[in-house]
Design a protein around this motif. Structure first.
Motif, PDB file in Angstrom:
ATOM      1  N   ALA A 190       0.835  -1.212   0.000  1.00 54.21           N
ATOM      2  CA  ALA A 190       0.000   0.000   0.000  1.00 54.21           C
ATOM      3  C   ALA A 190       0.869   1.262   0.000  1.00 54.21           C
ATOM      4  N   ASN A 191       2.006   1.208   0.707  1.00 54.72           N
ATOM      5  CA  ASN A 191       2.864   2.401   0.790  1.00 54.72           C
ATOM      6  C   ASN A 191       3.607   2.665  -0.508  1.00 54.72           C
ATOM      7  N   ARG A 192       3.771   1.600  -1.288  1.00 52.89           N
ATOM      8  CA  ARG A 192       4.536   1.775  -2.523  1.00 52.89           C
ATOM      9  C   ARG A 192       3.719   2.538  -3.577  1.00 52.89           C
ATOM     10  N   TYR A 193       2.375   2.361  -3.515  1.00 44.13           N
ATOM     11  CA  TYR A 193       1.531   2.941  -4.563  1.00 44.13           C
ATOM     12  C   TYR A 193       0.640   4.047  -4.013  1.00 44.13           C
ATOM     13  N   GLU A 194       0.171   4.888  -4.951  1.00 48.25           N
ATOM     14  CA  GLU A 194      -0.883   5.860  -4.605  1.00 48.25           C
ATOM     15  C   GLU A 194      -2.174   5.068  -4.458  1.00 48.25           C
ATOM     16  N   CYS A 195      -2.685   4.948  -3.275  1.00 48.86           N
ATOM     17  CA  CYS A 195      -3.917   4.162  -3.100  1.00 48.86           C
ATOM     18  C   CYS A 195      -4.554   4.476  -1.747  1.00 48.86           C
ATOM     19  N   VAL A 196      -5.763   4.003  -1.589  1.00 47.94           N
ATOM     20  CA  VAL A 196      -6.430   4.043  -0.288  1.00 47.94           C
ATOM     21  C   VAL A 196      -6.373   2.624   0.264  1.00 47.94           C
ATOM     22  N   LEU A 197      -5.923   2.484   1.492  1.00 52.19           N
ATOM     23  CA  LEU A 197      -5.867   1.152   2.105  1.00 52.19           C
ATOM     24  C   LEU A 197      -7.082   0.973   3.013  1.00 52.19           C
ATOM     25  N   VAL A 198      -7.865  -0.054   2.728  1.00 53.80           N
ATOM     26  CA  VAL A 198      -9.040  -0.330   3.555  1.00 53.80           C
ATOM     27  C   VAL A 198      -8.798  -1.616   4.333  1.00 53.80           C
ATOM     28  N   LEU A 199      -8.878  -1.519   5.635  1.00 55.57           N
ATOM     29  CA  LEU A 199      -8.684  -2.696   6.493  1.00 55.57           C
ATOM     30  C   LEU A 199     -10.049  -3.119   7.016  1.00 55.57           C
ATOM     31  N   ASP A 200     -10.653  -4.085   6.335  1.00 61.23           N
ATOM     32  CA  ASP A 200     -12.004  -4.513   6.692  1.00 61.23           C
ATOM     33  C   ASP A 200     -11.910  -5.541   7.819  1.00 61.23           C
ATOM     34  N   GLU A 201     -12.990  -5.694   8.573  1.00 63.20           N
ATOM     35  CA  GLU A 201     -13.022  -6.643   9.704  1.00 63.20           C
ATOM     36  C   GLU A 201     -11.833  -6.371  10.630  1.00 63.20           C
ATOM     37  N   PHE A 202     -11.666  -5.119  10.923  1.00 61.94           N
ATOM     38  CA  PHE A 202     -10.502  -4.671  11.661  1.00 61.94           C
ATOM     39  C   PHE A 202     -10.421  -5.278  13.058  1.00 61.94           C
ATOM     40  N   ASP A 203     -11.603  -5.613  13.604  1.00 65.22           N
ATOM     41  CA  ASP A 203     -11.643  -6.139  14.968  1.00 65.22           C
ATOM     42  C   ASP A 203     -11.071  -7.542  15.065  1.00 65.22           C
ATOM     43  N   ALA A 204     -10.830  -8.182  13.917  1.00 66.44           N
ATOM     44  CA  ALA A 204     -10.303  -9.552  13.944  1.00 66.44           C
ATOM     45  C   ALA A 204      -9.042  -9.614  14.804  1.00 66.44           C
ATOM     46  N   ILE A 205      -8.264  -8.561  14.758  1.00 65.66           N
ATOM     47  CA  ILE A 205      -7.024  -8.530  15.537  1.00 65.66           C
ATOM     48  C   ILE A 205      -7.336  -8.567  17.030  1.00 65.66           C
ATOM     49  N   ALA A 206      -8.336  -7.769  17.382  1.00 62.02           N
ATOM     50  CA  ALA A 206      -8.688  -7.725  18.799  1.00 62.02           C
ATOM     51  C   ALA A 206      -9.282  -9.048  19.255  1.00 62.02           C
ATOM     52  N   LYS A 207     -10.027  -9.695  18.366  1.00 58.66           N
ATOM     53  CA  LYS A 207     -10.694 -10.939  18.751  1.00 58.66           C
ATOM     54  C   LYS A 207      -9.705 -12.038  19.112  1.00 58.66           C
ATOM     55  N   LEU A 208      -8.533 -11.947  18.538  1.00 57.72           N
ATOM     56  CA  LEU A 208      -7.509 -12.951  18.834  1.00 57.72           C
ATOM     57  C   LEU A 208      -7.250 -13.048  20.335  1.00 57.72           C
ATOM     58  N   ARG A 209      -7.509 -11.925  21.004  1.00 57.86           N
ATOM     59  CA  ARG A 209      -7.208 -11.858  22.429  1.00 57.86           C
ATOM     60  C   ARG A 209      -8.001 -12.885  23.242  1.00 57.86           C
ATOM     61  N   ASP A 210      -9.152 -13.290  22.682  1.00 53.50           N
ATOM     62  CA  ASP A 210      -9.985 -14.251  23.410  1.00 53.50           C
ATOM     63  C   ASP A 210      -9.355 -15.636  23.485  1.00 53.50           C
ATOM     64  N   ASP A 211      -8.350 -15.849  22.678  1.00 52.06           N
ATOM     65  CA  ASP A 211      -7.762 -17.182  22.627  1.00 52.06           C
ATOM     66  C   ASP A 211      -6.517 -17.221  23.521  1.00 52.06           C
ATOM     67  N   PRO A 212      -6.626 -17.914  24.687  1.00 48.31           N
ATOM     68  CA  PRO A 212      -5.506 -17.894  25.647  1.00 48.31           C
ATOM     69  C   PRO A 212      -4.233 -18.515  25.075  1.00 48.31           C
ATOM     70  N   ASN A 213      -4.383 -19.352  24.036  1.00 49.33           N
ATOM     71  CA  ASN A 213      -3.195 -19.978  23.443  1.00 49.33           C
ATOM     72  C   ASN A 213      -2.410 -19.009  22.569  1.00 49.33           C
ATOM     73  N   GLU A 214      -3.009 -17.860  22.325  1.00 49.19           N
ATOM     74  CA  GLU A 214      -2.397 -16.981  21.329  1.00 49.19           C
ATOM     75  C   GLU A 214      -1.871 -15.689  21.925  1.00 49.19           C
ATOM     76  N   VAL A 215      -1.558 -15.694  23.207  1.00 49.89           N
ATOM     77  CA  VAL A 215      -1.139 -14.453  23.851  1.00 49.89           C
ATOM     78  C   VAL A 215       0.091 -13.856  23.163  1.00 49.89           C
ATOM     79  N   GLY A 216       1.063 -14.717  22.888  1.00 49.96           N
ATOM     80  CA  GLY A 216       2.290 -14.247  22.231  1.00 49.96           C
ATOM     81  C   GLY A 216       1.984 -13.715  20.842  1.00 49.96           C
TER      82      GLY A 216
END
Ligand SMILES: Nc1ncnc2c1ncn2[C@@H]1O[C@H](COP(=O)(O)OP(=O)(O)OP(=O)(O)O)[C@@H](O)[C@H]1O
Ligand SMILES: [Mg+2]
Length: 395
Positions: A190-216
């Motif tokens: 995205a940084n290389r080109y002139e563009c708009v970056l859309v990050l859809d379902e952005f909360d997916a990152i936060a949802k990972l927190r619910d998984d105790p196996n994935e703390v790291g």
């Protein structure tokens, strides 16, 4: 004027495709309303015309792209980054000519925020001269189906730039372990080109927190995201979309300069959405669907109106009353219809007539007669039997 708010919404939608004859007719209407002593509504129309004029002046061709996005021009044959192990693409690219988003109908306060952002981009030069930057990162949040993706695409369209859409849920769940690396590749692209970056379902990152196996892993991913977002500053517009803004890490939240809350559509907006799909203007049927879809999202209103239209076209009895068709659609759908509405639409004709006649002045007697396929006399009789003369005879 009765239903002025709906008329105003219709005019706002129509003015999005600015046309001189249309402006002329709206000016005529405003003048006629002033003559009739309806100064307040006439002033609202003039304000609408003025604000459209302002946004037309901010047309994309006038925007200085270089101040909004840096980098190489993208072409349709650009190679999208892929996950190194699975070769799955990390994003989808839409070229500007392929974008055809219509701005969703928002209440005035949300619309003002959208206009303000577009104005910042259009007048970026002025901001830069004054030592300020136009906003380049925007978080759009709201319930599912409220038009978040559509408004993001519409905003990108205003900039005439390609859009790189990454669905973070896919990026994370498919490649857990590779996520940080993939995020890096996505942002580099995205940084290389002139563009708009859309990050859809952005909360997916936060949802990972619910998984105790994935703390790291979550720590690594959140850090990677923060670093990538910081490094993107000044390189182009980034839009994050989420249904679960509460889940977002405050550090991520803070990275976005603008936060746009997208609400569920109100009655006015639902009526216009339904009437667009019924394709026959602002009929009593569109209002009925809007009434029925209390608490529903724009996407749900669209689905309901489409179902209604199909049933209407294919019904066995061509004389069936619209209210019958609406009842069948309401019974057959899993769309979120408020329990009150479900109860009301099941009522017998007379009490249902009373409910509709007292619904925020939405229906007049003539419209109720259309919906029940009966005479206005019958409507009046039902109302007088239940509540004396109806509150809203409007004829
Ligand atoms: N307020 C609205 N006015 C007009 N159309 C709307 C509105 N809200 C939603 N829609 C329509 O509903 C459909 C779905 O919208 P969209 O995909 O943008 O919603 P979303 O918020 O991104 O949903 P999700 O959270 O499921 O990704 C689109 O066709 C959009 O035009
Ligand atoms: Mg979406």
């Amino acid at each position: 004027m009765q239903h002025f708010s709906i008329l105003k919404s219709l005019i706002r939608v129509a003015l999005a495709h600015d046309s001189e004859p249309l402006r002329h007719q709206v000016e005529r209407l405003a003048a006629a309303m002033t003559d009739a002593g309806d100064d307040r509504d006439a002033a609202a129309l003039v304000q609408l015309l003025n604000s459209r004029e302002r946004s037309t002046k901010l047309a994309p061709s006038r925007m200085k792209r270089s101040t909004i996005a840096a980098g190489e021009r993208m072409t349709a044959s650009v190679r999208v980054p892929v996950d190194k192990d699975s070769a799955a693409p990390l994003a989808t690219v839409y070229m500007p000519e392929a974008l055809d988003a219509t701005l969703p109908l928002f209440p005035a306060s949300v619309q003002d925020n959208v206009d303000a952002l577009v104005r910042e981009w259009a007048k970026a030069d002025q901001l830069l001269e004054a030592g300020m930057q136009p906003s380049q990162s925007l978080l759009i949040y709201g319930a599912p189906g409220t038009g978040k993706t559509t408004v993001a695409m519409w905003l990108a369209q205003q900039l005439h730039l390609p859009v790189v859409v990454a669905r973070l849920d896919g990026l994370i769940s498919s490649f857990l372990g590779n996520t940080a690396r993939n995020l890096g590749s996505l942002f580099d692209f995205a940084n290389r080109y002139e563009c708009v970056l859309v990050l859809d379902e952005f909360d997916a990152i936060a949802k990972l927190r619910d998984d105790p196996n994935e703390v790291g892993e979550i720590k690594r991913v959140v850090n990677a995201l923060l670093q990538n977002m910081d490094a993107r500053e000044g390189r182009g517009v980034t839009i994050g979309l989420t249904n679960h803004e509460m889940l977002l890490d405050p550090a991520i939240w803070r990275r976005f300069e603008v936060q746009l809350a997208v609400p569920l559509p109100g009655l006015e907006q639902r009526t216009v959405i339904a009437s667009r799909l019924l394709d026959d203007g602002l009929t009593a049927e569109a209002k009925l669907i809007a009434w029925l879809c209390d608490g529903a999202s724009g996407a749900e209103v669209q689905t309901m109106a489409t179902k209604y239209r199909k049933r209407r076209l294919l019904r066995d009895d061509p004389n069936a009353a619209p209210i019958e068709t609406a009842l069948q659609v309401a019974r057959s759908t899993s769309i979120r219809v408020e329990s009150d509405r479900r109860r009301q639409i099941e009522l017998d004709e007379a009490p249902l007539t009373v409910e509709l006649a007292t619904a925020d002045g939405l229906f007049n007697h003539a419209e109720l007669a259309q919906l029940f396929k009966c005479s206005t006399k019958t409507i009046q009789r039902r109302l007088s039997e239940f509540v004396g003369e109806g509150p809203n005879s409007g004829e």
